[in-house]
Design a protein around this motif. Sequence first.
Motif, mmCIF file in Angstrom:
data_model
loop_
_atom_site.group_PDB
_atom_site.id
_atom_site.type_symbol
_atom_site.label_atom_id
_atom_site.label_comp_id
_atom_site.label_asym_id
_atom_site.label_seq_id
_atom_site.Cartn_x
_atom_site.Cartn_y
_atom_site.Cartn_z
ATOM 1 N N SER A 12 148.648 92.916 15.060
ATOM 2 C CA SER A 12 149.672 91.917 14.794
ATOM 3 C C SER A 12 149.842 91.727 13.286
ATOM 4 O O SER A 12 148.982 92.110 12.483
ATOM 5 N N HIS A 13 150.958 91.118 12.921
ATOM 6 C CA HIS A 13 151.220 90.797 11.513
ATOM 7 C C HIS A 13 150.087 89.948 10.934
ATOM 8 O O HIS A 13 149.582 90.225 9.844
ATOM 9 N N ASP A 35 150.647 86.996 2.402
ATOM 10 C CA ASP A 35 151.705 86.939 3.416
ATOM 11 C C ASP A 35 153.066 86.795 2.760
ATOM 12 O O ASP A 35 154.047 87.428 3.184
ATOM 13 N N PRO A 73 154.162 97.333 7.106
ATOM 14 C CA PRO A 73 153.641 97.735 8.423
ATOM 15 C C PRO A 73 154.065 99.149 8.784
ATOM 16 O O PRO A 73 155.095 99.648 8.339
ATOM 17 N N GLN A 99 156.294 97.139 15.259
ATOM 18 C CA GLN A 99 155.429 97.178 14.081
ATOM 19 C C GLN A 99 153.964 97.315 14.480
ATOM 20 O O GLN A 99 153.534 96.821 15.514
ATOM 21 N N TRP A 112 150.501 96.645 12.189
ATOM 22 C CA TRP A 112 149.975 96.224 10.895
ATOM 23 C C TRP A 112 148.533 96.686 10.699
ATOM 24 O O TRP A 112 147.744 96.033 10.017
#
Length: 244
Positions: free
Chosen positions: A83-84, A137, A178, A193, A195
Amino acid sequence: MTAPAVAATAGSDLPVRIVVSYQHMGWDFIEESFAFDRAAGQGDYRLRGSYRNRDGNRQNPARNVAVADVKALVDAVRAPAWSHSRGVREVASRIRRGQLIPDDVRYPDSTGRCSAQTQLVLGGQYVKNKGTGALVDEDFGEDMRWTDDDPFAAIQLIWSDGRQQMLHSDSQRAMLLPWRIGKPTNTRDTGPQNWSVDVSERLRAVVPSDSYLHERLDGLERMAQRIQDDVGFTVRELCDERGR
């Protein structure tokens, strides 16, 4: 046919070939290609490639790469997508807070409102309060793309039964994050995506260390410098507010 997202066990279900490519267009044009072929007898992989190193010299490597190192890359590519938030946390863990604090007075014209020492203290306080994760971020979240920086990297796993799995990236940010899952299209930023910091680090471990791709798969120092510059700008604003 796409391979399922599962980790390979040692010596089993490893691809017979891995193709890695990297291109960059901007003030320069860079084109690099690497192929990892499984040697006979289930031994190591054989790397062959073509690229110009950062000194501009043409290189055509032909050497063995330990199967354990290739397996680590394969496992990272085949693992469930990160995940991000997980990716950002992992990147942030690789950056020291001190890297983000300006270590000099970036804005001498503000010293009338803030002393040099005050500027340094404000920078440290801002980074501490904001947090490294939030600053990383924000750097990843910037929508701006530099017009003189157009990278593209791709990883393709190929099995003897015809299965294939692919990741690609056109990210300008650190570690090429990503990654995008699947084959690229003519539309920018397509595909789910991923990551995964592991993908970037495992790939970096097997490509030549003097290649541009190797350098691009890091990028943490450049990220830290960008954030430090942003922190310096914030410090200037804070000092300006004191003078109003």
